[in-house]
Design a protein around this motif. Structure first.
Motif, PDB file in Angstrom:
ATOM      1  N   PHE A  14       0.557  -1.174  -0.024  1.00 46.65           N
ATOM      2  CA  PHE A  14      -0.245   0.045  -0.358  1.00 46.65           C
ATOM      3  C   PHE A  14       0.509   1.400  -0.090  1.00 46.65           C
ATOM      4  CE2 PHE A  14      -2.713  -3.411   1.877  1.00 46.65           C
ATOM      5  CZ  PHE A  14      -3.581  -3.544   1.206  1.00 46.65           C
ATOM      6  N   ALA A  15       2.249   1.270   0.494  1.00 51.88           N
ATOM      7  CA  ALA A  15       3.111   2.181   0.511  1.00 51.88           C
ATOM      8  C   ALA A  15       2.895   2.534  -1.061  1.00 51.88           C
ATOM      9  CB  ALA A  15       4.210   2.444   1.461  1.00 51.88           C
ATOM     10  N   GLN A  16       2.882   3.936  -1.144  1.00 50.74           N
ATOM     11  CA  GLN A  16       3.567   4.370  -3.120  1.00 50.74           C
ATOM     12  C   GLN A  16       4.700   5.524  -2.724  1.00 50.74           C
ATOM     13  OE1 GLN A  16      -0.080   5.311  -4.538  1.00 50.74           O
ATOM     14  NE2 GLN A  16      -0.715   3.719  -3.800  1.00 50.74           N
ATOM     15  N   THR A  17       4.234   6.376  -2.584  1.00 48.97           N
ATOM     16  CA  THR A  17       5.383   8.090  -2.336  1.00 48.97           C
ATOM     17  C   THR A  17       6.021   6.890  -0.958  1.00 48.97           C
ATOM     18  OG1 THR A  17       4.380   8.886  -0.320  1.00 48.97           O
ATOM     19  CG2 THR A  17       3.196   8.980  -2.229  1.00 48.97           C
ATOM     20  N   ALA A  18       8.002   8.187  -1.278  1.00 46.74           N
ATOM     21  CA  ALA A  18       8.698   8.146  -0.858  1.00 46.74           C
ATOM     22  C   ALA A  18       8.616   7.668   0.705  1.00 46.74           C
ATOM     23  CB  ALA A  18       9.693   8.573  -1.059  1.00 46.74           C
ATOM     24  N   GLU A  19       8.519   9.037   1.020  1.00 44.28           N
ATOM     25  CA  GLU A  19       7.137   9.627   1.975  1.00 44.28           C
ATOM     26  C   GLU A  19       6.360   8.702   2.646  1.00 44.28           C
ATOM     27  OE1 GLU A  19       7.138  11.761  -0.428  1.00 44.28           O
ATOM     28  OE2 GLU A  19       8.103  13.216  -0.257  1.00 44.28           O
ATOM     29  N   GLU A  20       6.011   8.029   2.173  1.00 39.04           N
ATOM     30  CA  GLU A  20       4.890   6.806   3.009  1.00 39.04           C
ATOM     31  C   GLU A  20       6.301   5.799   3.139  1.00 39.04           C
ATOM     32  OE1 GLU A  20       0.545   7.047   1.281  1.00 39.04           O
ATOM     33  OE2 GLU A  20       2.459   6.310   0.235  1.00 39.04           O
ATOM     34  N   TRP A  21       7.417   5.393   2.452  1.00 35.55           N
ATOM     35  CA  TRP A  21       8.367   4.589   2.676  1.00 35.55           C
ATOM     36  C   TRP A  21       9.105   4.584   3.757  1.00 35.55           C
ATOM     37  CZ3 TRP A  21       7.816  -0.216   1.035  1.00 35.55           C
ATOM     38  CH2 TRP A  21       7.023  -0.551   0.018  1.00 35.55           C
ATOM     39  N   VAL A  22       9.543   5.985   3.788  1.00 34.79           N
ATOM     40  CA  VAL A  22      10.018   6.021   5.065  1.00 34.79           C
ATOM     41  C   VAL A  22       9.165   5.921   6.340  1.00 34.79           C
ATOM     42  CG1 VAL A  22      11.097   7.999   6.023  1.00 34.79           C
ATOM     43  CG2 VAL A  22      11.899   7.967   3.767  1.00 34.79           C
ATOM     44  N   GLN A  23       7.682   6.153   6.026  1.00 36.95           N
ATOM     45  CA  GLN A  23       7.322   6.665   7.488  1.00 36.95           C
ATOM     46  C   GLN A  23       7.186   4.838   7.739  1.00 36.95           C
ATOM     47  OE1 GLN A  23       5.892   8.674  10.044  1.00 36.95           O
ATOM     48  NE2 GLN A  23       5.799   6.999  10.896  1.00 36.95           N
ATOM     49  N   LYS A  24       7.339   4.216   6.652  1.00 38.55           N
ATOM     50  CA  LYS A  24       7.254   2.475   7.413  1.00 38.55           C
ATOM     51  C   LYS A  24       8.649   2.112   7.726  1.00 38.55           C
ATOM     52  CE  LYS A  24       3.316   1.920   5.131  1.00 38.55           C
ATOM     53  NZ  LYS A  24       1.692   1.685   5.906  1.00 38.55           N
ATOM     54  N   GLY A  25       9.535   2.643   7.227  1.00 39.51           N
ATOM     55  CA  GLY A  25      10.903   2.136   7.506  1.00 39.51           C
ATOM     56  C   GLY A  25      11.120   2.901   9.051  1.00 39.51           C
ATOM     57  N   HIS A  26      10.764   4.264   9.474  1.00 31.98           N
ATOM     58  CA  HIS A  26      10.656   4.290  10.851  1.00 31.98           C
ATOM     59  C   HIS A  26       9.783   3.063  11.527  1.00 31.98           C
ATOM     60  CE1 HIS A  26      12.530   7.953   9.600  1.00 31.98           C
ATOM     61  NE2 HIS A  26      10.809   8.725   9.498  1.00 31.98           N
ATOM     62  N   ASP A  27       8.348   3.005  11.051  1.00 21.27           N
ATOM     63  CA  ASP A  27       7.337   2.121  11.841  1.00 21.27           C
ATOM     64  C   ASP A  27       8.533   0.662  12.208  1.00 21.27           C
ATOM     65  OD1 ASP A  27       5.769   4.193  11.986  1.00 21.27           O
ATOM     66  OD2 ASP A  27       4.845   2.882  10.213  1.00 21.27           O
ATOM     67  N   ALA A  28       9.116   0.456  10.943  1.00 23.10           N
ATOM     68  CA  ALA A  28      10.043  -0.739  11.066  1.00 23.10           C
ATOM     69  C   ALA A  28      11.014  -1.209  12.114  1.00 23.10           C
ATOM     70  CB  ALA A  28      10.130  -1.186   9.996  1.00 23.10           C
ATOM     71  N   LEU A  29      12.279   0.102  12.103  1.00 21.10           N
ATOM     72  CA  LEU A  29      12.682   0.954  13.340  1.00 21.10           C
ATOM     73  C   LEU A  29      12.329   0.306  14.602  1.00 21.10           C
ATOM     74  CD1 LEU A  29      15.556   3.055  11.409  1.00 21.10           C
ATOM     75  CD2 LEU A  29      15.377   0.941  11.870  1.00 21.10           C
ATOM     76  N   ALA A  30      11.262   1.112  14.840  1.00 25.49           N
ATOM     77  CA  ALA A  30      10.164   1.606  15.953  1.00 25.49           C
ATOM     78  C   ALA A  30      10.162  -0.161  16.291  1.00 25.49           C
ATOM     79  CB  ALA A  30       9.396   2.327  16.187  1.00 25.49           C
ATOM     80  N   ALA A  31       9.781  -0.700  15.868  1.00 25.79           N
ATOM     81  CA  ALA A  31       9.578  -2.285  16.221  1.00 25.79           C
ATOM     82  C   ALA A  31      11.172  -3.166  16.178  1.00 25.79           C
ATOM     83  CB  ALA A  31       8.576  -3.339  14.707  1.00 25.79           C
ATOM     84  N   LEU A  32      11.783  -3.016  15.756  1.00 25.31           N
ATOM     85  CA  LEU A  32      13.029  -3.209  15.850  1.00 25.31           C
ATOM     86  C   LEU A  32      13.461  -4.375  14.707  1.00 25.31           C
ATOM     87  CD1 LEU A  32      13.834  -3.909  20.228  1.00 25.31           C
ATOM     88  CD2 LEU A  32      14.393  -2.246  18.434  1.00 25.31           C
ATOM     89  N   ASN A  33      13.184  -4.030  13.799  1.00 25.17           N
ATOM     90  CA  ASN A  33      13.093  -4.906  12.621  1.00 25.17           C
ATOM     91  C   ASN A  33      13.414  -4.417  11.182  1.00 25.17           C
ATOM     92  OD1 ASN A  33      12.858  -6.539  10.328  1.00 25.17           O
ATOM     93  ND2 ASN A  33      10.347  -7.157  10.758  1.00 25.17           N
ATOM     94  N   ASP A  34      15.363  -4.549  11.820  1.00 26.32           N
ATOM     95  CA  ASP A  34      15.960  -3.726  10.917  1.00 26.32           C
ATOM     96  C   ASP A  34      16.156  -4.082   9.311  1.00 26.32           C
ATOM     97  OD1 ASP A  34      17.050  -2.120  13.245  1.00 26.32           O
ATOM     98  OD2 ASP A  34      18.377  -3.807  13.759  1.00 26.32           O
ATOM     99  N   GLN A  35      16.205  -5.206   9.009  1.00 28.91           N
ATOM    100  CA  GLN A  35      15.855  -5.679   7.937  1.00 28.91           C
ATOM    101  C   GLN A  35      14.357  -5.382   7.168  1.00 28.91           C
ATOM    102  OE1 GLN A  35      18.224  -7.988   6.714  1.00 28.91           O
ATOM    103  NE2 GLN A  35      17.380  -7.086   4.864  1.00 28.91           N
ATOM    104  N   THR A  36      13.280  -5.010   7.945  1.00 34.96           N
ATOM    105  CA  THR A  36      12.327  -4.682   6.667  1.00 34.96           C
ATOM    106  C   THR A  36      12.638  -3.485   6.786  1.00 34.96           C
ATOM    107  OG1 THR A  36      11.255  -6.149   7.871  1.00 34.96           O
ATOM    108  CG2 THR A  36       9.520  -4.279   6.932  1.00 34.96           C
ATOM    109  N   ALA A  37      13.054  -2.551   7.938  1.00 33.27           N
ATOM    110  CA  ALA A  37      13.428  -0.824   7.713  1.00 33.27           C
ATOM    111  C   ALA A  37      13.932  -0.586   6.340  1.00 33.27           C
ATOM    112  CB  ALA A  37      13.679  -0.897   8.684  1.00 33.27           C
ATOM    113  N   LEU A  38      15.426  -1.400   6.636  1.00 31.30           N
ATOM    114  CA  LEU A  38      15.876  -0.766   5.669  1.00 31.30           C
ATOM    115  C   LEU A  38      15.484  -1.359   4.232  1.00 31.30           C
ATOM    116  CD1 LEU A  38      19.047  -0.880   3.813  1.00 31.30           C
ATOM    117  CD2 LEU A  38      19.576  -3.011   4.261  1.00 31.30           C
ATOM    118  N   LYS A  39      14.449  -2.494   3.457  1.00 28.64           N
ATOM    119  CA  LYS A  39      13.988  -2.456   2.808  1.00 28.64           C
ATOM    120  C   LYS A  39      13.012  -1.330   2.186  1.00 28.64           C
ATOM    121  CE  LYS A  39      14.520  -7.456   2.780  1.00 28.64           C
ATOM    122  NZ  LYS A  39      13.468  -9.284   3.312  1.00 28.64           N
TER     123      LYS A  39
END
Length: 65
Positions: A14-39
């Motif tokens: 569902f993520a489409q814009t760069a800003e949305e991907w960045v937010q998904k990355g922030h969420d993944a980092l907060a969940a301690l999921n570094d691999q997902t955040a990196l993607k």
């Protein structure tokens, strides 16, 4: 924890814009999921090569691994 990872993974479609991907990355980092955040941050960078937030996120994700 597995449910949260699944929710973050499912939200990739569902993520489409760069800003949305960045937010998904922030969420993944907060969940301690570094691999997902990196993607997520890499996906953001593909959409906006000038995204400082994506570059910082990539650096943070890699340094946490």
């Amino acid at each position: 924890m597995k449910i949260l990872v699944l929710l973050i993974s499912a939200s990739f479609a569902f993520a489409q814009t760069a800003e949305e991907w960045v937010q998904k990355g922030h969420d993944a980092l907060a969940a301690l999921n570094d691999q997902t955040a990196l993607k997520c941050y890499q996906s953001a960078l593909k959409l906006n090569v000038n995204s400082v937030e994506a570059l910082i996120g990539i650096s943070t994700s890699i340094s946490n691994m």
